[in-house]
Enzyme design. Structure first.
Site, short mmCIF file in Angstrom:
data_model
loop_
_atom_site.label_atom_id
_atom_site.label_comp_id
_atom_site.label_asym_id
_atom_site.label_seq_id
_atom_site.Cartn_x
_atom_site.Cartn_y
_atom_site.Cartn_z
N GLU A 166 0.87 -1.30 0.03
CA GLU A 166 -0.14 0.12 -0.07
C GLU A 166 0.78 1.19 0.10
O GLU A 166 2.08 1.03 0.40
CB GLU A 166 -0.76 0.14 1.22
CG GLU A 166 -1.56 -1.29 1.53
CD GLU A 166 -2.40 -1.05 2.88
OE1 GLU A 166 -2.38 -0.21 3.50
OE2 GLU A 166 -2.77 -2.15 3.11
N CYS B 268 3.50 8.50 1.29
CA CYS B 268 4.01 7.45 2.58
C CYS B 268 4.07 6.14 1.56
O CYS B 268 3.24 5.97 0.93
CB CYS B 268 2.90 7.08 3.52
SG CYS B 268 3.35 6.09 4.45
N CYS C 75 6.19 -7.53 6.98
CA CYS C 75 7.30 -6.78 7.90
C CYS C 75 7.49 -7.92 8.75
O CYS C 75 6.66 -8.60 9.26
CB CYS C 75 6.58 -5.62 8.57
SG CYS C 75 7.93 -4.79 9.50
N CYS D 111 5.76 -5.57 15.20
CA CYS D 111 5.19 -4.99 16.30
C CYS D 111 3.68 -4.98 16.52
O CYS D 111 2.99 -5.26 15.69
CB CYS D 111 5.09 -3.18 15.87
SG CYS D 111 6.66 -2.71 15.51
N CYS E 211 0.49 -3.38 14.84
CA CYS E 211 0.55 -2.75 13.40
C CYS E 211 0.07 -4.06 12.48
O CYS E 211 0.48 -5.17 12.70
CB CYS E 211 1.89 -2.72 12.99
SG CYS E 211 2.25 -2.08 11.32
N GLY F 233 6.73 -2.34 5.92
CA GLY F 233 8.03 -2.67 5.99
C GLY F 233 8.86 -1.94 6.82
O GLY F 233 8.59 -0.94 7.16
N GLU F 234 10.19 -2.68 7.09
CA GLU F 234 11.18 -1.81 7.81
C GLU F 234 12.31 -1.34 6.67
O GLU F 234 13.17 -2.34 6.26
CB GLU F 234 11.87 -2.92 8.97
CG GLU F 234 12.94 -2.26 9.54
CD GLU F 234 12.82 -0.87 10.02
OE1 GLU F 234 11.95 -0.71 10.79
OE2 GLU F 234 13.90 -0.18 9.88
N SER G 177 11.86 6.22 8.27
CA SER G 177 11.26 5.72 9.73
C SER G 177 11.73 4.29 10.06
O SER G 177 11.42 3.50 9.34
CB SER G 177 9.73 5.82 9.79
OG SER G 177 9.25 5.48 10.85
N SER H 144 10.84 4.70 15.70
CA SER H 144 9.59 4.31 16.42
C SER H 144 9.74 3.90 17.71
O SER H 144 10.46 2.80 17.84
CB SER H 144 9.05 3.50 15.53
OG SER H 144 8.58 3.78 14.15
N LEU H 145 9.64 4.75 18.59
CA LEU H 145 10.05 4.25 20.07
C LEU H 145 8.62 3.78 20.77
O LEU H 145 9.13 2.35 21.40
CB LEU H 145 10.46 5.70 20.87
CG LEU H 145 11.21 5.14 22.06
CD1 LEU H 145 12.52 4.95 21.86
CD2 LEU H 145 11.74 7.00 22.58
N HIS H 146 7.72 4.32 20.86
CA HIS H 146 6.67 3.79 21.11
C HIS H 146 6.38 3.27 22.71
O HIS H 146 5.47 2.77 23.18
CB HIS H 146 6.10 2.30 20.48
CG HIS H 146 6.01 2.77 19.07
ND1 HIS H 146 5.67 4.09 18.46
CD2 HIS H 146 6.18 1.71 18.09
CE1 HIS H 146 5.73 3.86 17.21
NE2 HIS H 146 6.08 2.71 16.89
N ASN I 91 -4.28 4.20 15.25
CA ASN I 91 -5.08 3.99 14.17
C ASN I 91 -6.12 2.66 14.44
O ASN I 91 -5.10 1.76 13.98
CB ASN I 91 -4.59 4.33 12.65
CG ASN I 91 -5.84 4.54 11.77
OD1 ASN I 91 -6.79 4.11 11.97
ND2 ASN I 91 -5.45 5.04 10.70
N CYS J 35 -0.87 1.56 8.16
CA CYS J 35 0.04 0.64 7.46
C CYS J 35 -0.48 -0.69 7.40
O CYS J 35 -1.11 -1.23 8.46
CB CYS J 35 1.27 0.32 8.24
SG CYS J 35 2.07 1.88 8.75
N1 SAH Z 1 9.04 -0.17 10.18
C1 SAH Z 1 9.12 1.34 10.36
C2 SAH Z 1 8.13 2.16 9.44
C3 SAH Z 1 6.79 1.78 9.93
S1 SAH Z 1 5.37 2.57 9.77
C4 SAH Z 1 9.23 1.70 11.80
O1 SAH Z 1 8.81 0.91 12.48
O2 SAH Z 1 9.20 2.99 11.93
C5 SAH Z 1 5.48 4.19 10.28
C6 SAH Z 1 4.96 4.34 11.99
O3 SAH Z 1 3.55 3.91 11.97
C7 SAH Z 1 5.74 3.39 12.99
O4 SAH Z 1 6.03 4.31 13.80
C8 SAH Z 1 4.50 2.37 13.13
O5 SAH Z 1 4.81 1.82 14.61
C9 SAH Z 1 3.36 3.35 13.10
N2 SAH Z 1 1.99 2.67 13.06
C10 SAH Z 1 2.02 1.13 12.50
N3 SAH Z 1 0.50 0.77 12.88
C11 SAH Z 1 -0.11 1.96 13.06
C12 SAH Z 1 -1.32 2.08 13.36
N4 SAH Z 1 -2.15 1.24 13.25
N5 SAH Z 1 -1.86 3.36 13.98
C13 SAH Z 1 -0.75 4.33 14.32
N6 SAH Z 1 0.51 4.01 14.12
C14 SAH Z 1 0.88 3.10 13.38
#
Ligand code: SAH
Length: 333
Positions: A79, A92, A99, A103, A106, A148-149, A180, A203-205, A279, A322
């Site tokens: 996508e 994007c 991936c 996570c 995701c 993907g990463e 990212s 992406s820390l989270h 999301n 994503c």
């Molecule tokens: N693999 C990379 C790119 C991923 S997408 C990474 O981890 O950064 C970019 C961002 O969207 C990441 O921070 C990911 O954690 C976040 N993301 C993934 N699914 C999501 C969702 N359902 N709602 C909000 N952010 C999301």
């Protein structure tokens, strides 16, 4: 292209004409390239394909966000998204089919990774999205935040981004191109040595390893400290302000205690913390926090002196996070 032209007794400068048609002229076919001789256009069309993938679905949200589901030529689908925000026209883009990072919240990684995208497959997403814009509007930003990463497919990502930033390509400043990552220190170091300093988002989270291990399972083998150290080296060698991303998940990482830990972790860095309301993904138990909780979280960060940005959710109603659309429509044709 130049060799191919020379073999056919064509002047080399035609390669530049073709490139210009592809990247700025938005040609859909070789036949559109009106300053090339007709016979050459025919021969090009017989020898090359501009488009390899097919568009399996195209969705538009009321806020102007558009999403393409792209069927790749060999296998798999990905996508990519066009976002319209005031003067910005951001895209994007995906770097892998699926991936491997896993996570838990995701949609992209729920079925693991199938394969890396090629340079051409990454570029094709950019060009398809560009062609959704009216002629007078230009792409302004690229974020490698699709499926993907990107740092697990760094060679193809960088060679596609070279075309994106080149004045002979899409001509987008590297400051407006974001890679990212979940945080892979060795690859961040490689990126720091690369000739073009792109904008890096991590992406820390979660503000501590035990929580991050739960949300971002690859963290178990890496750990937050080595990631922050690599991020600091990236800043030292590129001078580019870092972005940290933090998806807010109700009841999991949105407490005031988490906010305080984040303040302690990030204080003193030249960075921006991008807080993203979750999301929701169908079938997963995670939820967006209530807006009061989001505000309290933000206030605690601001009080702690952290540079924060709370991102607006875009593309509601079109499965814009994503990997959502691909899951809904099937992982392949
Ligand atoms: N693999 C990379 C790119 C991923 S997408 C990474 O981890 O950064 C970019 C961002 O969207 C990441 O921070 C990911 O954690 C976040 N993301 C993934 N699914 C999501 C969702 N359902 N709602 C909000 N952010 C999301």
């Amino acid at each position: 292209m130049e060799n191919w032209l020379t073999e056919r007794s064509q002047p080399k400068f035609r390669a530049g004409q073709i490139t210009k048609w592809l990247y700025t002229g938005r040609a859909e076919s070789f036949d559109d390239m009106s300053d090339l001789p007709k016979a050459l256009r025919k021969e090009l069309a017989a020898s090359f394909d501009i488009w390899q993938a097919t568009i399996a679905d195209h969705q538009r949200a009321e806020d102007g966000t558009e999403k393409l589901l792209v069927d790749l030529v060999d296998s798999g689908r990905v996508e990519c998204v066009l976002l319209r925000e005031e003067g910005r026209r951001s895209i994007c883009v995906s770097s892998q089919v699926g991936c491997a990072m896993g996570c838990v919240f995701c949609a992209s990684g729920l079925d693991g990774v199938e394969r890396n995208l090629t340079r051409g497959e990454i570029l094709e997403q950019m060009l398809r999205l560009q062609r959704l814009l009216p002629e007078e509007e230009r792409l302004s930003h690229i974020v490698m935040m699709g499926m993907g990463e990107p740092l697990a497919n760094l060679n193809s990502v960088l060679s596609a981004l070279e075309v994106a930033r080149s004045p002979a390509g899409l001509g987008i400043s590297p400051r407006r191109i974001t890679i990212s990552t979940v945080g892979l220190p060795a690859a961040i170091d490689r990126l720091a040595q690369y000739s073009t300093p792109f904008h890096l988002a991590i992406s820390l989270h979660a503000p501590n390893d035990s929580l991050r291990n739960r949300l971002v399972p690859v963290n178990d083998k890496i750990g937050i400290r080595p990631i922050l150290d690599a991020a600091d080296r990236y800043f030292a060698s590129t001078g580019r302000r870092l972005t940290f991303e933090y998806v807010l998940l109700a009841g999991l990482n949105d407490s005031l205690d988490c906010a305080q830990q984040l303040v302690d972790l990030l204080r003193g860095r030249v960075s921006m913390l991008n807080v993203i309301p979750y999301n929701p993904v169908a079938g997963l138990p995670y939820q967006t926090p209530e807006s009061a909780a989001i505000h309290e979280f933000r206030d605690a960060l601001i009080a702690g002196g952290i540079n924060v940005m709370f991102r607006q959710r875009k593309g509601d109603g079109i499965d814009a996070a994503c990997g959502q659309l691909r899951r809904k429509r099937g992982l392949s044709t």
